[in-house]
Design a protein around this motif. Structure first.
Motif, short mmCIF file in Angstrom:
data_model
loop_
_atom_site.label_atom_id
_atom_site.label_comp_id
_atom_site.label_asym_id
_atom_site.label_seq_id
_atom_site.Cartn_x
_atom_site.Cartn_y
_atom_site.Cartn_z
N MET A 115 -33.90 41.54 69.24
CA MET A 115 -34.15 40.60 68.14
C MET A 115 -35.23 39.58 68.47
N LEU A 116 -35.61 39.44 69.73
CA LEU A 116 -36.54 38.38 70.12
C LEU A 116 -37.91 38.54 69.47
N GLY A 117 -38.43 39.77 69.45
CA GLY A 117 -39.73 40.02 68.84
C GLY A 117 -39.72 39.74 67.35
N ILE A 118 -38.60 40.07 66.68
CA ILE A 118 -38.46 39.79 65.25
C ILE A 118 -38.47 38.29 65.01
N TYR A 119 -37.69 37.57 65.81
CA TYR A 119 -37.64 36.11 65.69
C TYR A 119 -39.02 35.49 65.90
N LEU A 120 -39.77 36.01 66.89
CA LEU A 120 -41.11 35.49 67.18
C LEU A 120 -42.03 35.66 65.98
N GLN A 121 -41.99 36.85 65.36
CA GLN A 121 -42.85 37.11 64.21
C GLN A 121 -42.46 36.22 63.02
N ARG A 122 -41.15 36.01 62.81
CA ARG A 122 -40.71 35.12 61.73
C ARG A 122 -41.24 33.70 61.98
N ILE A 178 -44.69 31.28 70.89
CA ILE A 178 -44.81 32.10 72.09
C ILE A 178 -44.11 31.42 73.27
N GLN A 179 -44.29 30.11 73.39
CA GLN A 179 -43.63 29.38 74.48
C GLN A 179 -42.12 29.58 74.45
N LYS A 180 -41.51 29.42 73.27
CA LYS A 180 -40.06 29.54 73.16
C LYS A 180 -39.60 30.97 73.42
N PHE A 181 -40.38 31.95 72.97
CA PHE A 181 -40.10 33.36 73.22
C PHE A 181 -40.04 33.65 74.73
N LEU A 182 -41.01 33.12 75.46
CA LEU A 182 -41.07 33.36 76.91
C LEU A 182 -40.02 32.55 77.65
N VAL A 240 -48.04 41.17 73.97
CA VAL A 240 -48.16 42.47 73.27
C VAL A 240 -48.64 43.61 74.17
N SER A 241 -48.84 43.34 75.47
CA SER A 241 -49.43 44.35 76.34
C SER A 241 -48.42 45.22 77.07
N GLY A 242 -47.16 45.22 76.65
CA GLY A 242 -46.17 46.11 77.23
C GLY A 242 -45.32 45.51 78.33
N PHE A 243 -45.45 44.22 78.58
CA PHE A 243 -44.64 43.58 79.62
C PHE A 243 -43.22 43.26 79.14
N PHE A 244 -42.98 43.40 77.82
CA PHE A 244 -41.66 43.07 77.26
C PHE A 244 -41.15 44.25 76.41
N PRO A 245 -40.86 45.36 77.06
CA PRO A 245 -40.45 46.56 76.30
C PRO A 245 -39.15 46.38 75.53
N ASP A 246 -38.26 45.52 76.01
CA ASP A 246 -36.97 45.32 75.33
C ASP A 246 -37.05 44.34 74.17
N SER A 247 -37.97 43.37 74.28
CA SER A 247 -37.99 42.30 73.28
C SER A 247 -39.21 42.32 72.36
N TRP A 248 -40.24 43.13 72.67
CA TRP A 248 -41.40 43.24 71.78
C TRP A 248 -41.67 44.72 71.51
N ASN A 249 -41.44 45.14 70.26
CA ASN A 249 -41.66 46.53 69.87
C ASN A 249 -42.70 46.64 68.77
N GLY A 250 -43.62 45.70 68.74
CA GLY A 250 -44.68 45.72 67.75
C GLY A 250 -44.28 44.98 66.48
#
Length: 498
Positions: A115-122, A178-182, A240-250
């Motif tokens: 859900m982290l990537g979704i939250y970041l985009q929102r 981005i800061q909060k995501f990381l 977005v460069s693949g370092f977060f495969p679990d939390s960023w899926n595009g």
């Protein structure tokens, strides 16, 4: 002789006393061991977060320092821009991004990294729209400042500078989410390196554009714009460069779902933080109404910049305790969340005492970092004790706000801010400063009353809070905004109790 030997004989220790002493010693050792373990977890987040906060804030700090050597009017203009206009919008943008701190932290605790990537985009969507809505504050800065009865010359120059720094304003909309995501994932070292390198570039750019090429405030604005966007671009590439495969899926269309609830929490976060930042902005505005406002504004602004710089350090603990509390509540561990708060408050308090002592020891010297005008240096030195008191109180308050963000109490704390700051603090400052003719010192004294009151209330609230109930609410929040959990609140809480 016999009686003498009897007196020297040590008292007999009973078996139950021995057992009690052993139990107390074992309990102390357990607390020390647990405190050390929690402290390591906290510093793993707080250390890099401090470096990020200090580095990013120091971009403005460096700009003010270079502008101060251009002249008194330029220093006042940049200071008013930084503390009034940028302070207004910066607080809103940081606050909007802080909703991510609650949701991402609790999602990590519950093991829902997807859900982290979704939250970041929102958060990017909401922050971007917010930035567009706030852009008129920069475009119309001069008439806004004049409406607030600021000096005409300062307002005119500040308005020109505001229009120059619009690009970095939009960088905030990308940066804070981005800061909060990381931070929620304790992935902060790359962000730290990027921020430190960005600050180094900013110093070099100011030296080249302001000092060597003599571009004045245009050069200072260009340096800030370039420095902010370099950092944001580097962090986006990292995510977005693949370092977060679990939390960023595009990119995902799910980012446009549940925007209403997300917006509500974002606004509550913005209100909580903005009321805090605007409180100190109000000092600048009120001082602007005094006689000889240029000198007064310069003096108070130097102190405010010092206070904000030290706050960036305590904001590291704010981020750490927010992550720790949200992680533990998301995992259903209320007792661990409460223990994290105790460790964070005590650690930040020690740091605050250190800064307070440093300010008192250098109150005649630190103004020279910003200006070489003797009259400004003298006036600033007189405010050293007020600055020290503010720094001490603000070593505790950001940590308490971090707890509020971790638990999702943003709206509640915002209401406390209104009562303490705007019903008590500001009127008290105006009364002492203008009615009793105590000037800057009166204004600042009155506003310290509001800070003391808020700190006391928040400590009382957190001591009486039901952390078991907060853990249940954390799981409900995750289910409401797109998460799902294999455990019911009751099951996870029972497992944490074991």
């Amino acid at each position: 002789m016999a009686s003498s030997e009897a007196e020297e004989k040590p008292p007999e220790v009973k078996p139950f006393q021995v057992e009690r002493q052993r139990g107390e010693q074992a309990a102390k050792q357990k607390i020390v061991k647990r405190s050390w373990k929690e402290s390591k977890k906290m510093w793993a987040i707080a250390g890099p977060a401090v470096l990020v906060s200090v580095s990013q804030f120091s971009i403005g700090f460096v700009t003010v320092a270079f502008a101060g050597h251009l002249g008194e009017l330029e220093l006042a203009a940049v200071t008013v821009t930084t503390n009034v206009i940028e302070g207004f919008v910066f607080g809103i943008m940081l606050g909007m991004g802080s909703a991510l701190e609650t949701l991402c932290g609790q999602a990590v605790g519950a093991g829902q990294h997807n859900m982290l990537g979704i939250y970041l985009q929102r958060s990017w969507i909401i922050s971007g729209v917010t930035a567009l809505c706030l852009m008129p504050c920069y475009i119309l800065a001069s008439p806004i400042l004049k409406l607030l009865r600021q000096d005409k010359d300062i307002s005119e120059l500040a308005g020109k500078y505001c229009r120059m720094v619009i690009p970095q304003f939009f960088a905030y909309a990308m940066n804070f989410p981005i800061q909060k995501f990381l931070q929620s994932q304790s992935k902060v070292w790359v962000m730290t390196i990027i921020s430190v390198v960005g600050l180094g570039c900013h110093v070099l750019l100011n030296w080249a554009l302001v000092t060597k090429l003599h571009l004045g405030l245009l050069g200072a604005a260009m340096a800030g714009n370039i420095s902010w966007w370099l950092q944001v671009t580097a962090m986006v590439i990292y995510v977005v460069s693949g370092f977060f495969p679990d939390s960023w899926n595009g990119l995902s269309p799910l980012a446009f779902k549940s925007l209403g609830g997300f917006m509500k929490l974002s606004l509550a976060s913005a209100v909580m933080l903005c009321l805090e930042l605007w409180y100190y902005t109000a000092i600048i505005l009120m001082v602007g109404y005094l006689k000889n406002p240029t000198i007064a504004v310069d003096a108070i602004s130097i102190c405010m910049n010092m206070q904000l710089w030290t706050s960036m350090v305590t904001l590291g603990f704010n981020a750490a305790v927010s992550v720790r509390v949200s992680n533990e509540l998301g995992a259903g561990h209320p007792k661990a969340a409460k223990f994290s708060i105790v460790v964070a408050v005590l650690t930040s308090l020690v740091v605050g005492i250190t800064f307070t002592a440093a300010v008192l020891a250098t109150k005649h010297d630190f103004p020279k970092l910003f200006t070489d005008k003797p009259v400004v240096i003298k006036e600033t030195s007189k405010l050293g004790y007020f600055l020290a008191a503010t720094i001490f109180l603000n070593s505790i308050l950001p940590v308490l706000h971090g707890v509020a963000v971790g638990a999702g109490w943003q709206l509640y704390v915002g209401l406390i801010n209104i009562a303490c700051y705007y019903i008590f603090g500001i009127p008290a400052g105006a009364l002492l400063g203008f009615k009793f003719k105590l000037g800057v010192r009166g204004i600042w004294s009155g506003m310290l009353v509001g800070t003391v009151l808020q700190t006391t209330i928040l400590l009382f609230v957190m001591l009486r809070a039901s952390w078991r109930k907060e853990a249940v609410q954390a799981e409900e929040r995750l289910r409401t905004w797109g998460g799902s959990t294999d455990q019911t609140p009751e099951t996870s809480l029972e497992s944490s109790a074991g």
